[in-house]
Write an enzyme that holds these catalytic residues in place. Structure first.
Site, mmCIF file in Angstrom:
data_model
loop_
_atom_site.group_PDB
_atom_site.id
_atom_site.type_symbol
_atom_site.label_atom_id
_atom_site.label_comp_id
_atom_site.label_asym_id
_atom_site.label_seq_id
_atom_site.Cartn_x
_atom_site.Cartn_y
_atom_site.Cartn_z
ATOM 1 N N ASP A 10 -3.496 -4.338 -6.185
ATOM 2 C CA ASP A 10 -2.531 -5.224 -6.843
ATOM 3 C C ASP A 10 -3.264 -6.244 -7.712
ATOM 4 O O ASP A 10 -2.959 -7.431 -7.665
ATOM 5 C CB ASP A 10 -1.641 -5.921 -5.809
ATOM 6 C CG ASP A 10 -0.405 -6.569 -6.442
ATOM 7 O OD1 ASP A 10 -0.012 -6.161 -7.558
ATOM 8 O OD2 ASP A 10 0.157 -7.491 -5.824
ATOM 9 N N LYS A 12 -3.839 -8.338 -10.713
ATOM 10 C CA LYS A 12 -3.059 -8.914 -11.812
ATOM 11 C C LYS A 12 -3.502 -10.355 -11.958
ATOM 12 O O LYS A 12 -4.161 -10.914 -11.062
ATOM 13 C CB LYS A 12 -1.556 -8.811 -11.533
ATOM 14 C CG LYS A 12 -1.119 -9.516 -10.252
ATOM 15 C CD LYS A 12 0.358 -9.291 -9.992
ATOM 16 C CE LYS A 12 0.759 -9.912 -8.652
ATOM 17 N NZ LYS A 12 2.168 -9.677 -8.375
ATOM 18 N N ASN A 15 -3.288 -12.891 -9.203
ATOM 19 C CA ASN A 15 -4.146 -12.749 -8.029
ATOM 20 C C ASN A 15 -5.611 -13.099 -8.311
ATOM 21 O O ASN A 15 -6.486 -12.750 -7.530
ATOM 22 C CB ASN A 15 -4.040 -11.328 -7.465
ATOM 23 C CG ASN A 15 -2.698 -11.111 -6.805
ATOM 24 O OD1 ASN A 15 -2.015 -12.051 -6.423
ATOM 25 N ND2 ASN A 15 -2.296 -9.865 -6.687
#
Length: 159
Positions: A10, A12, A15
């Protein structure tokens, strides 16, 4: 993470955290160990759709899917917009990265060459063939080179 065979799944901009001038990766809730040579087979899509590698959409992917997602993060940094807001301009029908669409956000009279090098790196990260994407080692090397060029540019024009 990749040296320990762990996929983040994940990556992105949301993050990535900045702390004392260093970038730190956060939110490991979807992370998963990955055996060498083994693809992840998963029915449900995890992570953020706008950052998915095409093979993630098919449910069969490996560590290189994180590299693809990082390429999309570079797009977000270059355009100062979230990936889902630029998806029409920057993604191809096969869900790859549209190089001309990304570079249309850059102006050679305003942006240093380093920005175009970052765009080229994003394109390499988002290659539709997972095995053609750079490794983390290659990625870091290219980022360090781009940073050196950008630092020289900044020092030249702010001195």
């Amino acid at each position: 993470l990749h040296s320990e065979r762990i996929m983040h799944r994940d990556l992105k901009a949301d993050n990535f955290l900045l702390e004392g001038g260093q970038v730190k990766i956060a939110d490991f809730g979807l992370s998963r160990g990955h055996k060498r040579g083994e693809a992840v087979r998963q029915q449900d899509q995890v992570g953020t759709f706008s950052h998915h590698a095409p093979e993630v959409l098919k449910g069969d992917y490996d560590l290189s899917a994180d590299i693809f997602s990082f390429g999309i993060v570079i797009c977000e940094a270059l355009t100062a917009r979230e990936a889902q807001d630029i998806i029409d301009e920057t993604r191809t029908p096969s869900f790859g990265l549209h190089e001309a669409g990304l570079k249309s956000y850059l102006d050679a009279t305003k942006h240093p060459a380093s920005c175009f090098e970052l765009a080229d790196l994003a394109v390499a990260c988002c290659d539709l063939e997972p095995q053609s994407r750079p490794t983390v080692t290659d990625l870091l090397s290219r980022l360090e080179s781009i940073l050196a060029d950008l630092t020289t540019y900044i020092n030249t024009y702010t001195a």
